[in-house]
Design a protein around this motif. Structure first.
Motif, short mmCIF file in Angstrom:
data_model
loop_
_atom_site.label_atom_id
_atom_site.label_comp_id
_atom_site.label_asym_id
_atom_site.label_seq_id
_atom_site.Cartn_x
_atom_site.Cartn_y
_atom_site.Cartn_z
N THR A 6 44.95 46.13 49.82
CA THR A 6 45.88 45.45 50.71
C THR A 6 45.36 45.57 52.13
O THR A 6 44.98 46.66 52.57
CB THR A 6 47.27 46.08 50.61
N ALA B 90 45.21 35.56 48.01
CA ALA B 90 45.91 36.83 48.19
C ALA B 90 47.41 36.64 48.07
O ALA B 90 47.93 35.54 48.31
CB ALA B 90 45.56 37.43 49.55
N ALA C 215 48.40 41.29 53.14
CA ALA C 215 47.83 40.47 52.07
C ALA C 215 47.22 41.37 51.01
O ALA C 215 46.41 42.24 51.31
CB ALA C 215 46.75 39.56 52.66
N THR C 216 47.66 41.17 49.75
CA THR C 216 47.11 41.94 48.65
C THR C 216 46.09 41.08 47.91
O THR C 216 46.40 40.03 47.37
CB THR C 216 48.22 42.38 47.68
N LEU C 217 44.82 41.53 47.95
CA LEU C 217 43.73 40.76 47.36
C LEU C 217 43.69 40.97 45.86
O LEU C 217 44.33 41.87 45.32
CB LEU C 217 42.41 41.20 48.00
N ASN D 51 51.54 33.22 47.22
CA ASN D 51 50.08 33.24 47.22
C ASN D 51 49.54 32.29 48.28
O ASN D 51 50.01 31.16 48.39
CB ASN D 51 49.54 32.83 45.86
#
Ligand SMILES: Nc1ncnc2c1ncn2[C@@H]1O[C@H](COP(=O)(O)OP(=O)(O)O)[C@@H](O)[C@H]1O
Ligand SMILES: [Mg+2]
Lengths: 364, 267, 306
Positions: free
Chosen positions: A271, A252, A264-266, A285
């Motif tokens: 998010t 993420a 956290a942006t997957l 990351n």
């Protein structure tokens, strides 16, 4: 949380232990530091060969550290031979003296300390009662069962009332049922005697159920120290998360770090809010861990989407293996009910929703 | 004839050869014992059974002397060599290799590598000098020589026992406040006792059996039972020698049997 | 305060020192009454014989020369000493035959014991052990009872009318050979049995399964697997045979000497201590060669196993 000086039973400071010389040198312990508090049930957890026994042996005085120091109640014990350390050990193989009876084994330490006969007798009786072995006091140690030997080893190590009791995988030789019994028994003994226990195991379940705090070790290093809850829910490193329980690892992008949390942006674009491991070095990351039981499978859209690959039935729950659209693998654990199946079939397109408190950003 | 099932372990003729071998092993002993009950004056005749030669040997003062000397020698040499071997075994087992360890193994086993006759003449050369220098010609030389060649035998079982005994029990003792001496006294020594007894018995038998080295080391009038018998064999032998040999043999059998049981008993 | 490393080093130093102190009594006794004197034998072999035994402290290589050579009394020329050569030959050849024949009888015996059920096996082993621990002189004497002119064999053969005159076995090389086989047989059986006991008979089954016959199983499977035991047994028989002293003295009479008797002769009636010392060293060298042969073979065959 800083330790209060003087409150810790054992202080391990920068201890290294190297075996062999030259080419074949192995660091069994690689600069280990840890404080173990008084009256605590402290567990060293890690796979076989990670250095747990070595650390115990250094504390007991059977071997010397290559560097660093070990303090007992604030005092350096480097120069004390084992027979002058108020620390007793329950050995992995029990190491009961085969030429002595159960009672003689239990009384041995007190005898060596030169205690009067009457006191030894009273104390042995007390110990026999504590471990419920009164009936077998006259037996040779070869004439009792494994579980009974275990109790005698415990009683023998507790009889001299040590400051700290070291237990090296004491339950590993017992069968499942007996092990469960002894786990409860050990907790009771620790509670009743108020002695600091340092307990070694490679069994994560045993560690979680018994300990006040756990140190997770790998390759001679301590990776994380914390309560069972800390260790399970807030693993600091991938190894810890992997070794204890089952885990889903996702890559993420991390942003807005602060107050122990981050966004956290997957890869799916969703998010989520996640907690951040202690000592996390900010970077773009990172790996995020989600426990299978903290995610929910939906037939609609979720934070992640994918295809059901496999369904494994476990009685109490069902594991559903999903191949995410990002091609990562993800497992969801779902509690079973009696009335219906799990509600999904292989090949189904599914969504996975991850709760706000379900994800943790790992350090590595 | 019914077909016998195929026996995996059978080899043709081996059973016969083995039984023949056992027969051959015991036939001479049987002959020796039988002749010791001979009444006749010489081994050439058979005059019927009696204990005549046992009684005669019993009253023979040379035999009495030699027997007592043999026993004193065997007990002293066995005791000394067992003590030395026990210490050496403790020093050479349960350790990482250290400088000199291989040397010690080789040195302790050295007496086994040299033919007895060579050790015998070597000791003759040295001890005859020392006898002249010091004027002392007592049993000490024999005790020293026997102790030396008994050490590797006493060492054998003690080392084997120590090798199979790791240091955990002594560590447990140390953990329970036993000083090194107390750990040795209350844990190591009791566990080692059967091996020490076995080592002592081996050394005793080896000392009792020795002819060659004793023959070269002894001063005048210091016959042991074996050297006395060897001296007698030069002459025309009478059944008295058979009687002595039979008693000796019986003693050996008792010792071996005892050794066997000591060794078999698990501590 | 000492650093952790220094504490560890100091402990190790102390441990090694204690270990030397502990082994000191054994090492000193063996040095004084076994190894040390052997070194003096080497010195003596280079001295001049004293007139009544002992030595004169004058360097000489005559002792070594006379091991195999003989100086002619009249013209001082050197020739091979036939008497010594024949004794060397007797020692080596009799030891060799003893080894081969004990193997011939010992192998089937060990095999037989190893294939008994465990309970009776112990009894058979015990039966081999008893002669093993019985006094060598007594067993030699026992053999004499069998082969002497009025002994068991001759009495039996004459009673059966097979022979008229007793066979002269005593005081021959054959008597020595019989005695050595008899005495050293347990030394062959026990190590072979020790290897055989560990033999996994499933391998034998595999051999039969793959169409080997009894002989082929014996030669191709059993024998290679117990070779370490055979080698150990052979060396245990060969070495003491080379140094035999009592057996040839009692059974061989005065004339059929082996090296051990030749050595004794030089220290007794021969009054040539330097020669005796030189022969002793030669005997030891022969033993060392046999041992080296053993070490090389034993390590080789073990490597093939592991
Ligand atoms: N006496 C020793 N000599 C050499 N290496 C050792 C010794 N003791 C332990 N080790 C090595 O140290 C490492 C840690 O061993 P140990 O503490 O016994 O692990 P654990 O108890 O966690 O299974 C292992 O790699 C092991 O091989
Ligand atoms: Mg361990």
């Amino acid at each position: 949380m800083p330790e209060q000086p003087g409150r810790s039973a054992i202080d391990v400071r920068g201890v290294r232990k190297v075996f062999g010389t030259g080419e074949s040198q192995v660091a069994a312990l690689d600069t280990v530091s840890v404080s173990i508090r008084e009256n605590e049930f402290f567990t060293l957890l890690g796979p076989s060969g990670c250095g747990k026994t070595t650390l115990l042996r250094l504390i007991a005085g059977f071997d010397f550290p290559s560097a660093g120091e070990i303090l007992l109640h604030g005092q350096d014990i480097a120069s004390l031979p084992p027979f002058k350390r108020p620390v007793n050990t329950v050995f992995q193989s029990y190491a009961l003296f085969p030429h002595m009876t159960v009672a003689e084994n239990i009384g041995f330490g007190l005898e060596m300390l030169g205690k009067p006969k009457a006191e030894i007798k009273a104390r042995v009786a007390e110990m026999l009662k504590l471990v419920k072995m009164e009936a077998l006091s006259g037996r040779r140690t070869s004439q009792i069962s494994g579980g009974q030997q275990q109790r005698v080893a415990l009683a023998r190590a507790l009889a001299p009332q040590p400051k700290v009791l070291l237990l090296d995988e004491p339950l590993s030789a017992l069968d499942y049922k007996l092990r469960k019994e002894m786990q409860i028994e050990l907790k009771r003994l620790q509670h009743e005697t108020g002695i600091t226990f340092i307990f070694v195991t490679h069994d994560q379940e045993e560690a979680l159920t018994m300990s006040d705090r756990i140190a997770v070790m790998s390759s001679g290093k301590i990776l994380q120290v914390g309560t069972p809850w800390d260790i399970y829910d807030k693993p600091a490193e991938r190894f810890v998360a992997d070794f204890i329980g089952e885990s889903n690892f996702l890559t993420a992008a991390i942003a807005d770090i602060g107050n122990g949390k981050a966004r956290a942006t997957l890869k799916s674009g969703a998010t989520i809010e996640a907690t951040v491991a202690e000592g996390f070095q900010p970077k773009d990351n990172a790996t995020v861990v989600v426990r299978p039981e903290h995610a929910k499978l939906t037939s609609g859209k979720g934070d992640l989407s994918g295809t059901v690959e496999n369904i494994v039935y476990f009685g109490t729950d069902t594991h559903i293996h999903v191949r995410l659209d990002s091609s990562e693998a993800f497992t969801v654990r779902q509690q079973n009910t009696r009335s219906a199946g799990c509600g999904f079939e292989r090949g189904d397109k599914v969504g996975i929703s991850i709760g706000n408190d379900a994800a943790q950003v790992l350090r590595d | 004839m019914a077909k016998r099932p195929f026996d995996i372990q059978a080899q043709p003729g081996f059973g016969f050869m083995a039984l023949l071998t056992f027969f051959a092993l015991y036939l001479p002993i049987a002959a020796l014992v039988t002749y010791s009950f001979n009444t006749a004056d010489s081994l050439s005749r058979w005059d019927g059974v009696s204990l005549r030669w046992f009684i005669s040997a019993w009253h023979n003062s040379a035999v009495q002397d030699a027997s007592v000397r043999s026993l004193v020698l065997a007990v002293s040499a066995a005791a000394l060599s067992t003590i030395a071997a026990t210490m050496a075994a403790l020093a050479t087992t349960r350790t990482r290799p250290y400088p000199g360890l291989t040397f010690k193994y080789a040195f302790i086993n050295q007496p086994l590598m040299v033919p007895e006759i060579v050790t015998g003449v070597a000791l003759l050369i040295v001890f005859s000098r020392i006898k002249v220098w010091t004027g002392y010609s007592g049993l000490g030389y024999l005790i020293a020589a026997h102790t030396a060649f008994c050490i590797p035998f006493a060492y054998l079982p003690i080392r084997a026992r120590l090798d199979s005994m790791d240091l955990t029990l002594e560590r447990a003792a140390a953990d329970l406040y036993a000083t090194p001496w107390k750990a040795f006294r209350f844990v190591t020594l009791p566990l080692l006792r059967p091996a020490i007894i076995a080592g002592f018995m081996l050394a005793f038998v080896i000392s009792l059996d020795d002819v060659v080295i004793t023959e070269f080391v002894k001063s005048g009038g210091q016959d042991t039972l074996p050297t006395y018998m060897l001296g007698q064999l030069r002459r025309e032998t009478s059944p008295e020698i058979n009687a002595i040999a039979t008693v000796f043999l019986a003693l050996s059998v008792v010792l071996v049997t005892a050794f066997y049981f000591v060794n078999r008993r698990k501590p | 305060m000492a650093s952790a490393e220094e504490v560890a080093k100091e402990a190790e130093r102390r441990d090694i020192r204690d270990r030397w102190l502990l082994s000191a009594p054994a090492l000193i006794i063996i040095f004084l009454a076994a190894t040390g004197p052997l070194l003096i034998v080497v010195i003596y072999s280079f001295l001049t014989p004293g007139p009544y035994g002992g030595v004169v402290w004058k360097f000489s290589t005559d002792g070594w020369l006379s091991v195999l050579m003989q100086r002619d009394i009249f013209d001082d020329t050197l020739a091979f000493a036939d008497a010594h050569l024949s004794i060397f030959w007797r020692s080596i050849s009799l030891s060799f035959y003893t080894t081969v024949l004990t193997l011939f009888f010992g192998f089937p015996t060990a095999y037989f014991i190893a294939t008994r059920p465990p309970k009776t096996r112990e009894v058979w082993v015990f039966l081999v052990t008893i002669p093993f621990w019985t006094n060598l002189l007594i067993r030699t004497f026992a053999m004499q009872q069998v082969i002497r002119n009025e002994g068991l064999v001759n009495t039996a053969l004459m009673a059966l009318g097979i022979i008229k005159q007793p066979l002269q076995i005593m005081n021959t090389d054959a008597a020595i050979l019989l005695g050595m086989i008899y005495i050293y047989l347990p030394l062959m059986v026990l190590p072979i049995y020790a290897s055989m006991e560990k033999l996994d008979f499933r391998l034998v089954e595999a051999g039969y399964d793959l169409y080997a016959g009894r002989w082929q199983v014996l030669r191709r499977i059993i024998f290679p697997l117990i070779k370490p035991g055979v080698i150990a047994g052979s060396i245990l028989v060969f070495i003491p045979s080379l140094g035999a002293y009592v057996i040839p003295r009692v059974l061989g009479g005065g004339k059929n000497m082996m090296l051990g008797n030749l050595i004794e002769l030089q220290f007794g009636a021969g009054r040539n201590w330097p020669l005796g010392a030189a022969i002793s060293i030669t005997l030891m060298v022969l033993v060392m060669i046999a041992l080296l042969f053993y070490v090389r073979n034993a390590s080789g065959s073990e490597g093939a196993h592991g």
